[in-house]
Design a protein around this motif. Structure first.
Motif, short mmCIF file in Angstrom:
data_model
loop_
_atom_site.label_atom_id
_atom_site.label_comp_id
_atom_site.label_asym_id
_atom_site.label_seq_id
_atom_site.Cartn_x
_atom_site.Cartn_y
_atom_site.Cartn_z
N PHE A 84 72.52 -23.59 -12.94
CA PHE A 84 71.79 -24.70 -12.19
C PHE A 84 70.26 -24.64 -12.31
N LYS A 85 69.77 -23.57 -12.79
CA LYS A 85 68.42 -23.28 -13.02
C LYS A 85 67.74 -24.54 -13.89
N ASP A 86 68.40 -25.16 -14.69
CA ASP A 86 67.98 -26.20 -15.59
C ASP A 86 67.68 -27.57 -14.63
N THR B 131 75.26 -9.83 -10.86
CA THR B 131 73.82 -9.65 -11.27
C THR B 131 72.85 -10.77 -10.80
N ALA B 132 73.56 -11.84 -11.06
CA ALA B 132 72.51 -12.86 -10.39
C ALA B 132 71.98 -12.80 -9.07
N ILE B 133 72.79 -12.22 -8.25
CA ILE B 133 72.26 -12.13 -6.92
C ILE B 133 71.89 -10.73 -6.47
N LYS B 134 71.69 -10.17 -7.31
CA LYS B 134 71.33 -8.84 -6.88
C LYS B 134 69.73 -8.77 -6.85
N ILE B 135 69.52 -9.03 -5.28
CA ILE B 135 68.16 -9.39 -4.99
C ILE B 135 68.16 -8.85 -3.64
N GLY B 136 67.15 -7.89 -3.25
CA GLY B 136 67.03 -7.21 -1.92
C GLY B 136 66.05 -7.70 -0.95
N GLY C 59 73.86 -16.98 -2.11
CA GLY C 59 72.31 -16.76 -1.94
C GLY C 59 71.96 -15.34 -2.62
N GLY C 60 70.90 -15.59 -3.27
CA GLY C 60 69.99 -14.62 -4.21
C GLY C 60 68.58 -14.56 -3.47
N ASN C 61 67.85 -15.11 -4.25
CA ASN C 61 66.38 -15.34 -3.89
C ASN C 61 66.15 -16.58 -2.78
N LEU C 62 67.39 -17.03 -2.47
CA LEU C 62 67.49 -18.32 -1.41
C LEU C 62 66.75 -19.43 -1.78
N GLY C 63 66.47 -19.65 -3.06
CA GLY C 63 65.90 -21.03 -3.34
C GLY C 63 66.66 -22.18 -3.25
N ASN C 64 67.92 -21.77 -3.82
CA ASN C 64 68.83 -23.08 -3.79
C ASN C 64 69.19 -23.31 -2.49
N SER C 65 69.51 -22.26 -1.56
CA SER C 65 69.65 -22.57 -0.22
C SER C 65 68.68 -23.43 0.47
N LEU D 8 79.74 -23.70 -8.02
CA LEU D 8 79.72 -22.60 -8.95
C LEU D 8 78.50 -22.59 -9.74
N THR D 9 77.48 -21.75 -9.66
CA THR D 9 76.19 -21.73 -10.05
C THR D 9 76.17 -21.58 -11.62
N GLY D 10 76.93 -20.78 -12.41
CA GLY D 10 76.76 -20.20 -13.51
C GLY D 10 78.02 -20.10 -14.44
N ALA E 74 59.87 -14.25 -13.42
CA ALA E 74 60.96 -12.96 -13.11
C ALA E 74 62.18 -13.66 -13.06
N SER E 75 63.42 -12.84 -13.87
CA SER E 75 64.73 -13.23 -13.63
C SER E 75 65.77 -12.20 -13.86
N THR E 76 66.83 -12.51 -13.16
CA THR E 76 68.07 -11.72 -13.33
C THR E 76 68.85 -12.30 -14.42
N GLY E 77 68.43 -13.42 -15.15
CA GLY E 77 69.15 -13.56 -16.42
C GLY E 77 69.05 -15.41 -16.54
N ASN E 78 69.35 -15.94 -15.71
CA ASN E 78 69.41 -17.56 -15.81
C ASN E 78 68.44 -18.14 -15.55
N THR E 79 67.45 -17.87 -14.90
CA THR E 79 66.30 -18.54 -14.80
C THR E 79 65.30 -18.28 -16.23
N SER E 80 65.70 -17.09 -16.48
CA SER E 80 64.90 -16.75 -17.91
C SER E 80 65.17 -17.52 -19.04
N CYS F 38 83.64 -19.01 -14.09
CA CYS F 38 82.26 -19.10 -13.58
C CYS F 38 81.82 -17.63 -13.80
N GLU F 39 80.59 -17.40 -13.60
CA GLU F 39 80.12 -15.96 -13.57
C GLU F 39 80.52 -15.17 -12.07
N PRO F 40 80.21 -13.99 -11.80
CA PRO F 40 80.76 -13.49 -10.94
C PRO F 40 79.84 -13.88 -9.59
N1 F0G Z 1 74.00 -17.79 -8.92
C1 F0G Z 1 73.20 -17.86 -10.12
C2 F0G Z 1 74.32 -17.84 -11.32
C3 F0G Z 1 72.18 -17.66 -10.31
O1 F0G Z 1 71.57 -17.19 -11.53
C4 F0G Z 1 71.24 -17.20 -8.95
C5 F0G Z 1 70.04 -16.78 -9.12
C6 F0G Z 1 71.84 -17.37 -7.81
C7 F0G Z 1 73.17 -18.02 -7.74
C8 F0G Z 1 70.99 -17.35 -6.59
O2 F0G Z 1 70.25 -18.51 -6.34
O3 F0G Z 1 68.16 -17.15 -5.94
O4 F0G Z 1 68.33 -19.57 -5.50
O5 F0G Z 1 69.51 -17.85 -4.08
N2 F0G Z 1 69.43 -16.23 -10.21
C9 F0G Z 1 67.99 -16.11 -10.32
C10 F0G Z 1 67.56 -15.84 -11.84
C11 F0G Z 1 67.34 -15.20 -9.21
O6 F0G Z 1 66.58 -15.13 -12.15
O7 F0G Z 1 68.29 -16.13 -12.75
P1 F0G Z 1 69.04 -18.40 -5.51
#
Ligand code: F0G
Length: 448
Positions: free
Chosen positions: A135-137, A322-327, A262-268, A398-400, A158-164, A368-370
């Motif tokens: 969804f980052k696109d 890994t995508a939502i491994k954000i503390g 929800g990871g970094n919570l931008g999408n939410s 499904l985000t990825g 900075a990224s866990t993969g998809n944003t990069s 989808c991804e985990p």
């Molecule tokens: N799902 C996927 C596939 C993601 O790549 C991310 C975030 C999230 C959910 C969480 O979204 O951060 O807006 O709450 N991935 C980021 C990245 C952090 O660097 O690709 P969020």
């Protein structure tokens, strides 16, 4: 003067470069209400440090028939720029698109039953089918177009993969150099490969995502480096279109729930803003409830919600997703606002629940991804707990893509901790290259 000195903040701020229409865009602090012109890169309020929103006009009613009309030519095929009346009006010449969006809204009742809902009551919006597979696109087309509009010379995340991977692709499309900070050893191989292939300068730091983002924020505070992480309000504008598109696909029939990881919570945050705006312009007459799902090992927002928002405590994140491994998510106040406005909910699920839900999604051929499977795992939990009623309707996001974190697939379908194959494990069979061996496998497959 060296190039680095020249890039120090203040040497360049976009004024004088950006056309007037960018300067007219208003960016407002969600805390103190301070307003800024859109002609510069802003990631927090200069007055109070609060998070920022791009102000889009919602005073007039918008008719759905307007979507797809009056869109600048560069965005004519985009499922993001289609929603032009509800996006910041960037100059036509700055729009950078790779035909993002237009993703499917799937129905497969095996997954409705998995969640505990009635047939026909669950749909899945597959954002992994965007150009770089997440969804980052949708956010990146707006973020990078804004960067181009204000004449940014370098963009970074900075990224866990998809944003990069997404930034690398859109920066390449815009012909702007890009810089990507990733936590060392914690980014899926495919995403790293994608990022390198698209030509970003990749920096692996000896730390986790939270450290990478905080380091990059220090850099972008001091230098004119355009930051596209979701603290950038323009990026979130693009992500609003996930909600616009899924509701348009449902002919503006509002589901009871929209569920997302929800990871970094931008999408939410983006989802909350999208829903508020659709309601204000009269396209929907009620708000769906947002359910945000975190991984149990990275669930500071779920804990904050469970504690009545008394005190927010960052954690050291650990999860297979890994995508939502954000503390220490960057958009906590904005996501809280989204939950409150939509009478929403926040929950968490274990890695086992995530992987089981992923296996269920994968086995329907959707895949989808985990991190994405947290949506279905969370929904299943909420139904079991009675927060979501069995008769209610839901859309899960499904985000990825299924090709991210493939090590998790191999591990899941391999042996369990006791060394025995898991129930339902789908293991490749090795046979000699001769017909009888193949016939034995065929017989086996036909007997299920
Ligand atoms: N799902 C996927 C596939 C993601 O790549 C991310 C975030 C999230 C959910 C969480 O979204 O951060 O807006 O709450 N991935 C980021 C990245 C952090 O660097 O690709 P969020």
């Amino acid at each position: 003067m060296s190039a680095v000195e020249a890039a120090r903040r203040g040497a360049f701020d976009g004024s004088g470069v950006a056309p007037d229409d960018v300067a007219r865009i208003v960016v407002r602090c969600m805390d103190c209400g301070a307003e800024y012109s859109g002609n510069r890169a802003l990631t927090m309020c200069a007055a109070c440090g609060g998070l920022l929103d791009v102000v889009v006009p919602v005073e007039r009613r918008v008719d759905a028939a307007e979507f797809g009309h009056g869109v600048p030519a560069a965005g004519a095929h985009s499922g993001v720029w289609r929603y032009w009346p509800l996006l910041p009006s960037l100059p036509a010449a700055s729009i950078v698109s790779r035909w993002e969006g237009h993703t499917p809204l799937y129905r497969d009742d095996r997954l409705a039953r998995y969640a505990g809902l009635q047939d026909g009551h669950l749909e899945l919006k597959h954002e992994g089918l965007n150009p770089t597979a997440s969804f980052k696109d949708r956010g990146m087309t707006v973020g990078v177009s804004h960067a181009k509009a204000i004449g940014a010379r370098i963009v970074a995340c900075a990224s866990t993969g998809n944003t990069s991977a997404s930034l690398a692709a859109y920066a390449a499309a815009a012909d702007i150099p890009s810089l990507v900070l990733i936590p060392e050893g914690k980014v899926a191989t495919g995403k790293l490969a994608q990022t390198i292939a698209y030509g970003a300068r990749v920096i692996q730091i000896d730390g986790d995502f939270d450290q990478a983002l905080s380091l990059l924020r220090e850099l972008t505070a001091a230098y004119d480096v355009y930051l596209v992480n979701s603290v950038n309000p323009f990026r979130l504008e693009g992500q609003k279109t996930i909600v616009f598109e899924l509701l348009e696909q449902r002919e503006w029939r509002v589901p009871d729930w929209i569920v997302l990881p929800g990871g970094n919570l931008g999408n939410s945050s983006a989802f909350g803003k999208a829903l508020t705006e659709l309601h204000a312009v009269g396209l929907i007459d009620r708000l769906p409830r947002l359910a945000i799902v975190q991984a149990a090992g990275a669930a500071p927002f779920a804990a904050y919600h469970a504690g009545g928002y008394a005190a927010f405590r960052p954690v050291a994140a650990d999860t297979v997703a890994t995508a939502i491994k954000i503390g220490n998510p960057a958009s906590v106040p904005r996501a809280k606002r989204a939950v409150e406005r939509t009478n929403g909910w926040v929950t968490m699920v274990t890695d086992d629940e995530i992987l089981d839900a992923k296996a269920a999604i994968d086995r329907t051929g959707i895949g989808c991804e985990p991190a994405s499977a947290a949506s279905l795992a969370g929904l299943r939990r909420l139904v079991r707990e009675g927060i979501v009623g069995r008769e209610e309707t839901a859309v899960g996001v499904l985000t990825g893509h299924v090709l991210k974190d493939t090590e998790a697939i191999a591990a899941y379908h391999g042996d369990d901790v006791a060394g025995a194959p898991r129930r339902g494990a789908n293991r490749p069979t090795r046979v000699p290259a001769e017909l009888p061996a193949l016939e034995r496998v065929l017989a086996d497959a036909l007997h299920g």
